[in-house]
Design a protein around this motif. Structure first.
Motif, PDB file in Angstrom:
ATOM      1  N   TYR A   1      40.632  36.260  42.390  1.00 48.54           N
ATOM      2  CA  TYR A   1      41.703  36.979  41.687  1.00 48.54           C
ATOM      3  C   TYR A   1      42.203  38.150  42.523  1.00 48.54           C
ATOM      4  O   TYR A   1      43.418  38.412  42.592  1.00 48.54           O
ATOM      5  CB  TYR A   1      41.177  37.472  40.343  1.00 48.54           C
ATOM      6  CG  TYR A   1      42.215  38.132  39.465  1.00 48.54           C
ATOM      7  CD1 TYR A   1      43.427  37.498  39.187  1.00 48.54           C
ATOM      8  CD2 TYR A   1      41.982  39.380  38.910  1.00 48.54           C
ATOM      9  CE1 TYR A   1      44.373  38.093  38.370  1.00 48.54           C
ATOM     10  CE2 TYR A   1      42.926  39.992  38.092  1.00 48.54           C
ATOM     11  CZ  TYR A   1      44.120  39.348  37.826  1.00 48.54           C
ATOM     12  OH  TYR A   1      45.054  39.939  37.017  1.00 48.54           O
ATOM     13  N   ALA A   2      41.278  38.845  43.195  1.00 47.92           N
ATOM     14  CA  ALA A   2      41.682  39.953  44.063  1.00 47.92           C
ATOM     15  C   ALA A   2      42.492  39.451  45.250  1.00 47.92           C
ATOM     16  O   ALA A   2      43.485  40.082  45.656  1.00 47.92           O
ATOM     17  CB  ALA A   2      40.444  40.716  44.542  1.00 47.92           C
ATOM     18  N   LEU A   3      42.084  38.318  45.814  1.00 49.60           N
ATOM     19  CA  LEU A   3      42.826  37.742  46.937  1.00 49.60           C
ATOM     20  C   LEU A   3      44.232  37.319  46.511  1.00 49.60           C
ATOM     21  O   LEU A   3      45.168  37.336  47.326  1.00 49.60           O
ATOM     22  CB  LEU A   3      42.074  36.538  47.506  1.00 49.60           C
ATOM     23  CG  LEU A   3      40.765  36.851  48.248  1.00 49.60           C
ATOM     24  CD1 LEU A   3      40.025  35.582  48.606  1.00 49.60           C
ATOM     25  CD2 LEU A   3      41.055  37.661  49.509  1.00 49.60           C
TER      26      LEU A   3
ATOM     27  N   GLU B   1      45.903  39.046  44.631  1.00 52.63           N
ATOM     28  CA  GLU B   1      46.525  40.352  44.377  1.00 52.63           C
ATOM     29  C   GLU B   1      46.827  40.550  42.894  1.00 52.63           C
ATOM     30  O   GLU B   1      47.794  41.225  42.522  1.00 52.63           O
ATOM     31  CB  GLU B   1      47.807  40.498  45.213  1.00 52.63           C
ATOM     32  CG  GLU B   1      47.537  40.436  46.714  1.00 52.63           C
ATOM     33  CD  GLU B   1      48.812  40.539  47.535  1.00 52.63           C
ATOM     34  OE1 GLU B   1      49.910  40.433  46.949  1.00 52.63           O
ATOM     35  OE2 GLU B   1      48.692  40.735  48.756  1.00 52.63           O
ATOM     36  N   GLY B   2      45.979  39.939  42.059  1.00 55.35           N
ATOM     37  CA  GLY B   2      46.147  40.115  40.621  1.00 55.35           C
ATOM     38  C   GLY B   2      47.405  39.489  40.060  1.00 55.35           C
ATOM     39  O   GLY B   2      47.810  39.815  38.937  1.00 55.35           O
ATOM     40  N   LYS B   3      48.007  38.585  40.800  1.00 50.31           N
ATOM     41  CA  LYS B   3      49.274  38.007  40.353  1.00 50.31           C
ATOM     42  C   LYS B   3      49.107  36.976  39.244  1.00 50.31           C
ATOM     43  O   LYS B   3      49.971  36.832  38.382  1.00 50.31           O
ATOM     44  CB  LYS B   3      49.997  37.351  41.538  1.00 50.31           C
ATOM     45  CG  LYS B   3      50.463  38.330  42.600  1.00 50.31           C
ATOM     46  CD  LYS B   3      51.123  37.589  43.754  1.00 50.31           C
ATOM     47  CE  LYS B   3      51.590  38.554  44.841  1.00 50.31           C
ATOM     48  NZ  LYS B   3      52.175  37.827  46.003  1.00 50.31           N
TER      49      LYS B   3
ATOM     50  N   LEU C   1      46.273  33.073  51.293  1.00 46.70           N
ATOM     51  CA  LEU C   1      45.085  33.893  51.114  1.00 46.70           C
ATOM     52  C   LEU C   1      44.341  34.073  52.432  1.00 46.70           C
ATOM     53  O   LEU C   1      44.404  33.230  53.329  1.00 46.70           O
ATOM     54  CB  LEU C   1      44.153  33.243  50.082  1.00 46.70           C
ATOM     55  CG  LEU C   1      44.775  32.965  48.713  1.00 46.70           C
ATOM     56  CD1 LEU C   1      43.713  32.404  47.765  1.00 46.70           C
ATOM     57  CD2 LEU C   1      45.396  34.217  48.122  1.00 46.70           C
TER      58      LEU C   1
END
Length: 457
Positions: A158-160, A162-164, A178
């Protein structure tokens, strides 16, 4: 429609306190779900979506749960157990599995997989006592630690992103952008996390105790359906790695863990003294084989292997349930001469073990043959060694229980004038028939269609 399919497993809670109706609704709810599956295919609603792969797992789960629910009342009558507790915990368990297969969201998938761990812990502890408590504690501890590592992997993915998004389709669309190093780390965490629940070596320590202590019908659900849901999560993340261009990296891990699990389980199968533990290590073996097939770049074969294993292992565990109710012992050496003493169950038990041993014409033979043909020579040799050792580990139990001497002599097929307990063995033979038909008429093109859907979606 998707929400109806999601919540149908909770229908039996309307009958808590009325055991007869509870059993009827426990059979009716998965049957109704099976009937609604075609209507839900390709539909989407919020975080829920049903594609072909999810529908395959849902159909298999509902089928096995229906057959287990048909068999369970006879088991609990013989054991003077409380069937309502099994059906209540089973409804929660089935609800969690439905949620996992319908979730098209990273977070919701993890939540429902963890929910299946908690619900199945109630099944493991069903009969109570110190050994059941120890097995449940070990299962919850190891399973939760594993799934916590999986959660770290989900958070990293999820962080990779960018929370999109947490949506699978969006994640796959963005996968090529990614950072590969961080995604490799996330995948390693996910493999260890979900691999613990699959029963991969060396994270399998919970598996034999949980299967041994759970009541027979619960062991059927653990082996036939619980292991599959964690594999399903790995399958989804394998598709994500392919979309990111890291398929070779993921397949290498799958090959290594699959082969290690096969060889380790083959050694564990030797000198097992209890038949339910024998079946538990056989489950470990076959999950390793399915992961190995995924490592060969053949998801269709992995799905085929899962189906063949689920059918044969469910037949075996339901047969073991009848054995335990009849002989009141889990020990292999104290059960013998089944083919003479109880021909219906004896033949079913022998056939189930032969199917799990990978003998023709059952589906597992076809799956293993295909894997040997697809694997490089060196890996194929190790694969053959592993399945040969595994069969050698199962063979003594098959010979003793099917044809060997017993602590009790019953030349006429009865013990002290008591006829074998009434069990719906037709359920066992139906599962064996499906396993046989799968081997004789393997629907390869249908499974390759599922593979295409997996990579496309």
């Amino acid at each position: 429609m998707l929400y109806a399919i999601l919540f149908l497993p909770l229908l039996p809670f309307l009958a808590i306190g009325r055991q007869g109706l509870l059993g009827i609704l426990s059979v009716a709810s998965p049957l109704l779900s099976l009937a609604l599956l075609p209507l839900g295919l390709h539909q989407a609603s919020g975080p829920l979506r049903m594609d072909e792969v999810g529908a395959f797992f849902l159909a298999l789960t509902d089928l096995l749960y229906t057959l287990t629910a048909l068999f369970a009342p006879a088991y609990f009558r013989a054991h003077h157990g409380e069937a309502w507790r099994f059906f209540a915990a089973g409804s929660l368990f089935l609800f969690a599995l439905h949620g996992a297969y319908l979730s098209y969201n990273l977070g919701f998938l993890w939540i429902f997989v963890e929910g299946s761990t908690l619900a199945s812990a109630l099944l493991v502890y069903h009969k109570g006592g110190g050994q059941a408590l120890e097995a449940t504690w070990k299962y919850l501890l190891l399973g939760s630690v594993g799934i916590a590592l999986g959660l770290l992997g989900v958070i990293l993915v999820y962080a990779l992103l960018e929370g999109k998004t947490l949506d699978w389709l969006e994640a796959k669309r963005l996968a090529a952008q990614l950072k590969p190093e961080e995604l490799r780390l996330a995948f390693a965490l996910l493999l260890i996390g979900f691999g613990t629940k699959v029963g991969l070596f060396p994270m399998q320590a919970w598996l034999p105790d949980a299967h041994a202590e759970a009541p027979g019908p619960a062991s059927t659900l653990l082996s036939g359906t619980l292991l599959n849901v964690a594999f399903y999560a790995l399958l989804r993340y394998a598709a994500l790695m392919e979309a990111a261009g890291l398929g070779t990296f993921a397949r290498g891990f799958f090959l290594a863990f699959g082969l290690a699990t096969l060889l380790a389980s083959a050694l564990f199968l030797f000198r097992q003294e209890e038949y339910k533990r024998l079946l538990a290590y056989s489950s470990m073996e076959h999950m390793g084989l399915a992961v190995f097939a995924l490592g060969l770049g053949a998801p269709w074969l992995a799905l085929f292997h899962l189906l063949a294993h689920s059918l044969a292992k469910s037949a075996a565990f339901l047969g073991a349930s009848a054995l335990l109710a009849r002989f009141h012992t889990p020990r292999i050496r104290e059960v013998g001469g089944l083919v003479r003493a109880w021909p219906a169950l004896g033949f079913a038990w022998v056939l189930a073990l032969l199917a799990l041993g990978g003998l023709p014409p059952f589906g597992l033979f076809f799956a293993e043959l295909q894997a040997v043909q697809l694997a490089p020579p060196g890996l194929a040799a190790l694969y053959l060694l592993g399945i040969a050792l595994a069969f050698a580990g199962i063979l003594p139990a098959l010979a003793q229980m099917g044809f060997g001497p017993s602590r009790d002599a019953f030349p006429s097929g009865e013990q002290a004038g008591v006829s074998p307990l009434p069990f719906p063995l037709g359920v066992v033979f139906f599962l064996l028939l499906l396993a046989l038909l799968l081997g004789v008429f393997p629907p390869v093109e249908g499974f390759k269609t599922l593979e295409v859907a997996l990579w496309r979606l």
